[in-house]
Design an enzyme around this catalytic site. Structure first.
Site, PDB file in Angstrom:
ATOM      1  N   CYS A   1      45.606  45.958  30.244  1.00 59.94           N
ATOM      2  CA  CYS A   1      45.223  45.504  31.583  1.00 59.94           C
ATOM      3  C   CYS A   1      46.463  45.018  32.326  1.00 59.94           C
ATOM      4  O   CYS A   1      47.263  44.248  31.772  1.00 59.94           O
ATOM      5  CB  CYS A   1      44.201  44.379  31.478  1.00 59.94           C
ATOM      6  SG  CYS A   1      43.803  43.625  33.075  1.00 59.94           S
TER       7      CYS A   1
ATOM      8  N   GLU B   1      44.795  39.520  22.492  1.00 61.47           N
ATOM      9  CA  GLU B   1      45.646  39.249  23.649  1.00 61.47           C
ATOM     10  C   GLU B   1      46.693  38.194  23.321  1.00 61.47           C
ATOM     11  O   GLU B   1      47.868  38.325  23.692  1.00 61.47           O
ATOM     12  CB  GLU B   1      44.803  38.803  24.842  1.00 61.47           C
ATOM     13  CG  GLU B   1      45.632  38.585  26.091  1.00 61.47           C
ATOM     14  CD  GLU B   1      44.830  38.025  27.250  1.00 61.47           C
ATOM     15  OE1 GLU B   1      45.421  37.289  28.061  1.00 61.47           O
ATOM     16  OE2 GLU B   1      43.626  38.321  27.348  1.00 61.47           O
TER      17      GLU B   1
ATOM     18  N   SER C   1      35.700  37.516  24.090  1.00 61.01           N
ATOM     19  CA  SER C   1      36.020  36.143  24.475  1.00 61.01           C
ATOM     20  C   SER C   1      35.378  35.775  25.804  1.00 61.01           C
ATOM     21  O   SER C   1      34.771  34.715  25.945  1.00 61.01           O
ATOM     22  CB  SER C   1      37.540  35.968  24.559  1.00 61.01           C
ATOM     23  OG  SER C   1      37.873  34.683  25.043  1.00 61.01           O
ATOM     24  N   ASN C   2      35.489  36.657  26.802  1.00 63.69           N
ATOM     25  CA  ASN C   2      34.966  36.289  28.124  1.00 63.69           C
ATOM     26  C   ASN C   2      33.447  36.179  28.114  1.00 63.69           C
ATOM     27  O   ASN C   2      32.875  35.358  28.824  1.00 63.69           O
ATOM     28  CB  ASN C   2      35.472  37.264  29.194  1.00 63.69           C
ATOM     29  CG  ASN C   2      34.749  38.590  29.186  1.00 63.69           C
ATOM     30  OD1 ASN C   2      33.715  38.753  29.809  1.00 63.69           O
ATOM     31  ND2 ASN C   2      35.301  39.561  28.466  1.00 63.69           N
TER      32      ASN C   2
ATOM     33  N   THR D   1      43.925  35.401  29.370  1.00 65.87           N
ATOM     34  CA  THR D   1      43.288  35.687  30.661  1.00 65.87           C
ATOM     35  C   THR D   1      41.775  35.498  30.665  1.00 65.87           C
ATOM     36  O   THR D   1      41.160  35.492  31.733  1.00 65.87           O
ATOM     37  CB  THR D   1      43.578  37.134  31.102  1.00 65.87           C
ATOM     38  OG1 THR D   1      43.012  38.039  30.147  1.00 65.87           O
ATOM     39  CG2 THR D   1      45.074  37.381  31.231  1.00 65.87           C
TER      40      THR D   1
ATOM     41  N   SER E   1      33.265  43.540  29.699  1.00 59.43           N
ATOM     42  CA  SER E   1      33.367  44.814  28.984  1.00 59.43           C
ATOM     43  C   SER E   1      31.995  45.437  28.731  1.00 59.43           C
ATOM     44  O   SER E   1      31.841  46.252  27.830  1.00 59.43           O
ATOM     45  CB  SER E   1      34.111  44.613  27.659  1.00 59.43           C
ATOM     46  OG  SER E   1      33.551  43.550  26.914  1.00 59.43           O
TER      47      SER E   1
ATOM     48  N   CYS F   1      42.120  35.740  34.643  1.00 56.27           N
ATOM     49  CA  CYS F   1      41.931  36.879  35.534  1.00 56.27           C
ATOM     50  C   CYS F   1      40.810  36.634  36.534  1.00 56.27           C
ATOM     51  O   CYS F   1      39.900  35.835  36.301  1.00 56.27           O
ATOM     52  CB  CYS F   1      41.706  38.155  34.724  1.00 56.27           C
ATOM     53  SG  CYS F   1      39.993  38.560  34.392  1.00 56.27           S
TER      54      CYS F   1
END
Length: 340
Positions: A105, A135, A232-233, A173, A276, A203
């Site tokens: 990304c 990441e 994670s997000n 992020t 995702s 992000c």
């Protein structure tokens, strides 16, 4: 005899934005375009994005997912995941004569650049993130001798640095915006000369999805977050929902994982999805809820997203050489509308 008041209407509050971000859309398009240009197999180091349904769909098209580049046959094509990699991975790929397509990304690439720049300035870098997340591993690999991982406010209270006047911070992020701010506050209290990154590392999509889930959590009895457990997000969205007033919140990969008992005493269900997650999985959850009487859906807007990232330069060069247009297979919005 006084009539009982009517029962509230069952409803769904659907977060907007949700699902695919620009970086995920680009990464998935990268694998699909590589398969189209070169034919299968196309190897992919790690999961291209953290969603098991996306990975399974790409496997069915001919992608082969591996853990490390040394598992890829020499001279083959390998796509690097959206989460970014350490420089050592590029070197390993070069030694094996692999044709590398970098789907990192661009917002993660920005953090890598900041890490290198801070390290070149002789600064000690406190990287806010989760240990062993891909990441974080990739960012740390950019300046391993300069980076110390800080996983949340508690660790920030105890981390030690060599020179408090020469310290900078960066972050993964996909973290919780609120927890990251708390962590930075602790670091700044302990190290008043703490240097900030040039711009916010978390992000835009992570921030927007968390803002949207805050809005629905304040009025929902239950919030269902669609996403894989290694995302994670997505996991952060559950945390944000609970912190923002939701009585309960659960992470599910798809509708089959919803427990009907979660609906006991519930009249308002919030639904969102991680960055995702394809929209088809959200559609499946909405259909499952509709079958149980939650057939009124109200979309709650926090932000409209229009950002689109170009394909990696390796693919753009190949497309140009073949005289083909430098187009993407679809934008996130196109896919969302098609699925709905």
């Amino acid at each position: 005899m006084t009539e009982a008041p009517p029962l509230p209407k069952r409803r769904v509050l659907l977060a907007q934005p949700r699902g695919y971000c620009a970086g995920v859309e680009r990464a998935v398009d990268t694998v699909e375009k590589a398969l189209e240009l070169y034919g299968p197999p196309v190897y992919v180091r790690k999961q291209i994005v953290h969603n098991k349904h996306v990975v399974a769909e790409l496997e069915a098209k001919g992608a082969i997912f591996v853990e490390e580049a040394d598992e890829v046959p020499e001279g083959s094509i390998v796509v690097l995941s959206a989460h970014g990699v350490a420089p050592s991975v590029y070197e390993q790929a070069r030694q094996r004569r692999l044709k590398t397509i970098d789907a990192t990304c661009p917002l993660v690439t920005k953090v890598h650049q900041e890490a290198r720049r801070f390290a070149e300035q002789g600064l000690e870098i406190l990287l806010i993130g989760h240990a062993n997340h891909e990441e974080v591993v990739g960012t740390t690999g950019e300046a391993p001798s300069s980076i110390t991982l800080v996983d949340g406010p508690e660790e920030a209270e105890h981390v030690q640095v060599k020179d408090p006047s020469r310290v900078a911070w960066l972050s993964q992020t996909t973290l919780s915006v609120d927890e990251t701010l708390q962590t930075v506050e602790v670091l700044r209290r302990r190290f008043p000369q703490l240097i900030d990154p040039p711009s916010d590392d978390i992000c835009y999509a992570t921030q927007n999805r968390q803002a949207a889930v805050k809005r629905i959590a304040a009025i929902a009895d239950l919030v269902i977050v669609v996403g894989s457990r290694n995302s994670s997000n997505s996991a952060r969205l559950v945390e944000v929902a609970l912190d923002s007033g939701a009585k309960a919140s659960y992470l599910v990969d798809d509708a089959s994982e919803i427990d009907e008992r979660w609906l006991d005493g519930v009249w308002t269900v919030g639904v969102t999805s991680g960055a995702s997650v394809p929209e088809s999985l959200v559609t499946g959850v909405l259909a499952w809820l509709a079958e149980r009487g939650f057939d009124t859906v109200e979309e709650i807007d926090a932000e409209r997203e229009t950002l689109v990232f170009a394909l990696p330069p390796e693919l753009r060069r190949e497309l140009k050489a073949r005289g083909e247009p430098l187009t993407r297979s679809a934008t996130a919005g196109d896919r969302m509308n098609a699925d709905r």
